[in-house]
Design an enzyme around this catalytic site. Structure first.
Site, mmCIF file in Angstrom:
data_model
loop_
_atom_site.group_PDB
_atom_site.id
_atom_site.type_symbol
_atom_site.label_atom_id
_atom_site.label_comp_id
_atom_site.label_asym_id
_atom_site.label_seq_id
_atom_site.Cartn_x
_atom_site.Cartn_y
_atom_site.Cartn_z
ATOM 1 N N LYS A 122 59.693 87.046 -10.660
ATOM 2 C CA LYS A 122 58.157 87.205 -10.867
ATOM 3 C C LYS A 122 57.186 88.344 -10.007
ATOM 4 O O LYS A 122 56.552 89.140 -10.820
ATOM 5 C CB LYS A 122 57.268 86.000 -10.666
ATOM 6 C CG LYS A 122 57.409 85.356 -9.163
ATOM 7 C CD LYS A 122 56.736 83.998 -9.285
ATOM 8 C CE LYS A 122 56.852 83.399 -7.926
ATOM 9 N NZ LYS A 122 58.077 82.868 -7.511
ATOM 10 N N ASN A 145 50.283 86.482 -5.840
ATOM 11 C CA ASN A 145 51.077 86.184 -4.813
ATOM 12 C C ASN A 145 51.808 87.496 -4.427
ATOM 13 O O ASN A 145 52.501 87.329 -3.414
ATOM 14 C CB ASN A 145 52.210 85.224 -5.678
ATOM 15 C CG ASN A 145 53.090 84.443 -4.676
ATOM 16 O OD1 ASN A 145 52.643 83.894 -3.771
ATOM 17 N ND2 ASN A 145 54.190 84.356 -5.038
ATOM 18 N N HIS A 191 61.477 74.869 -3.463
ATOM 19 C CA HIS A 191 60.038 74.187 -2.996
ATOM 20 C C HIS A 191 60.148 72.649 -3.403
ATOM 21 O O HIS A 191 58.860 71.975 -3.690
ATOM 22 C CB HIS A 191 58.993 74.988 -3.716
ATOM 23 C CG HIS A 191 58.735 76.439 -3.528
ATOM 24 N ND1 HIS A 191 58.955 76.885 -2.159
ATOM 25 C CD2 HIS A 191 58.743 77.514 -4.234
ATOM 26 C CE1 HIS A 191 58.780 78.076 -2.135
ATOM 27 N NE2 HIS A 191 58.821 78.620 -3.298
#
Length: 468
Positions: A122, A145, A191
């Site tokens: 990403k 981010n 995660h």
């Protein structure tokens, strides 16, 4: 800095005063809000202590009475493994929990927006889209981010575009998100501690599509089963979807085939560019990133030639297969951002004679899944907390050396690569682990690798090296 006019005369609590949190507190205060701010770090609290409109207060002790919303750092848990006490208090009191990106969207609700998520790729895709848009003369703000906090953006105007990389953590804190183009690259387990299980992680990622209007476009990488299922579900719901792939043809999509990027959205496949002309984007995974960037930029109205030129000229992303130097037939590559095995696999697949520096704070599964790539590895130089466990997982898959520190690993890999004399030798830092055992973040780890390489080449008297 974006002006948060909607916040005037409201009360906000800001929990977590890292870069994005500190910017949020200042932006809210500048807009005329009353801000209560807290961080466990005394240094971070002190940096905001004299800011007009900001009151530094222990939110857990004070409580959230009178607070209109809690702006929570994405790194602070609000569900799994257990909610932070301030987040739990907010939920109990019915106080909305949001992030800094939500504040940006409330301030600029009518701007064209490209949002990018995925387990891997990403950051590269976000930077690539921003690069292509800027090269085509489109006003653009890029971050989230990646790079700049969202509230440091300027308003790009009605003709501009906001490009945001969004993690699963951020997506959970951004209820107003309605992207013009939502890009979903891939999903692999990551995660899990923060989302409970894989289903929870996927559900958090799916929020990128939750509030898209019927005119919005979903660009979805279809090279993994979970992502293909997400695309199919969206189609069944009547959503506009373009599939992209780095591995082969997809009907009506954008894909890589035989080293070429192909646009088949019209139903008639057309070659856009030869991917070898974009040296900063090696491997199938980067072919998928390029396909996603192409589809997103085309949806925004850019012409094919402008997009192809932008992809060709992309300089790459720091710490993501960053070509640091090349000397005496050895290429030095900084892939410090590869903090899990799946990300490291994407780098290992690109080279054939690898002197691999790996390790750090290991994640679930370690490097066992990388066994298919071990024949490519001339030797693995293992560092950090996971050095011993990685060595056991590698076993006889390739030679290993327990180096413990990055300094020792870089030096030994450098010497071995020079001594072997392989013309395709690559000293690759792709740790497959987090950095937090020895470095504050992956950027610091990558910066240190870069400096160590340059010091070694200087020490060898190699003044002819070149960044590549």
């Amino acid at each position: 800095m974006v002006t948060l006019g909607f916040a005037r005369d409201h009360v906000y609590a800001v929990m977590g005063l890292g870069k994005s949190g500190a910017v949020a507190a200042r932006a809210l205060a500048a807009a005329g809000a009353s801000v209560l701010a807290w961080d466990d770090s005394a240094e971070r609290r002190a940096a905001l202590d004299s800011t007009p409109g900001v009151t530094v207060a222990d939110l857990a002790a004070r409580g959230l009475a009178g607070v209109d919303a809690l702006v929570l750092s994405p790194g602070i848990p609000h569900t799994h493994p257990e909610p932070h006490p301030v987040a739990a208090a907010a939920k109990a009191a019915g106080v909305p929990i949001i992030g800094d990106v939500e504040l940006l969207l409330r301030a600029l609700p009518d701007r064209r927006l490209v949002a990018i998520t995925g387990t891997n790729g990403k950051s590269t895709t976000t930077a690539l889209i921003g690069h292509v848009l800027a090269g085509a003369g489109v006003p653009v703000e890029v971050g989230g981010n990646l790079g700049r906090p969202a509230l440091e953006f300027d308003d790009p105007g009605a003709d501009g575009v906001i490009v945001l990389e969004l993690s699963s953590y951020q997506l959970e804190l951004t209820p107003s998100l309605a992207p013009t183009v939502a890009v979903w690259l891939n999903v692999t387990p990551d995660h899990i501690d923060r989302h409970g299980d894989l289903a929870g992680y996927v559900a958090a990622k799916r929020r990128i599509f939750a509030h898209q209007t019927p005119s919005g476009l979903a660009v979805i990488g279809c090279d993994d089963a979970i992502s293909r299922d997400v695309a199919e579900r969206l189609r069944r719901d009547g959503r506009r979807v373009v599939d992209v792939s780095g591995e082969g043809p997809v009907v009506g999509g954008v894909y890589a085939e035989d080293g070429e990027l192909v646009d088949a959205r019209s139903g008639r496949p057309e070659t856009v560019l030869v991917l070898a002309e974009a040296p900063a984007l090696p491997g199938d995974h980067n072919a998928q990133n390029a396909a996603a960037a192409y589809a997103a930029c085309a949806a925004l109205g850019l012409r094919q030639q402008a997009i192809a030129d932008g992809i060709r000229g992309f300089p790459g992303l720091a710490h993501r297969q960053e070509r640091v130097a090349a000397a005496d037939g050895v290429l030095y590559v900084n892939d410090s951002k590869a903090t899990n095995a799946d990300a490291a696999a994407r780098a290992l697949a690109c080279y054939s004679a690898i002197y691999w520096i790996a390790g750090g704070r290991g994640k679930e599964g370690g490097v066992s899944s990388l066994a298919p790539y071990f024949p490519r590895i001339r030797k693995a130089y293992l560092i950090g907390e996971s050095a011993g466990s990685f060595a056991r997982q590698i076993g006889d898959g390739c030679p290993t050396a327990l180096c413990r520190t990055l300094e020792m690993a870089v030096r030994q890999a450098h010497l071995d690569a020079r001594a072997d004399g392989r013309p395709d030798a690559v000293v690759l830092l792709s740790p497959a682990a987090a950095s937090f055992d020895q470095f504050p973040n992956f950027e610091a780890r990558g910066d240190r690798f870069r400096a160590l390489v340059q010091d070694l080449l200087d020490g060898d008297g190699d003044r002819e090296r070149r960044a590549s």
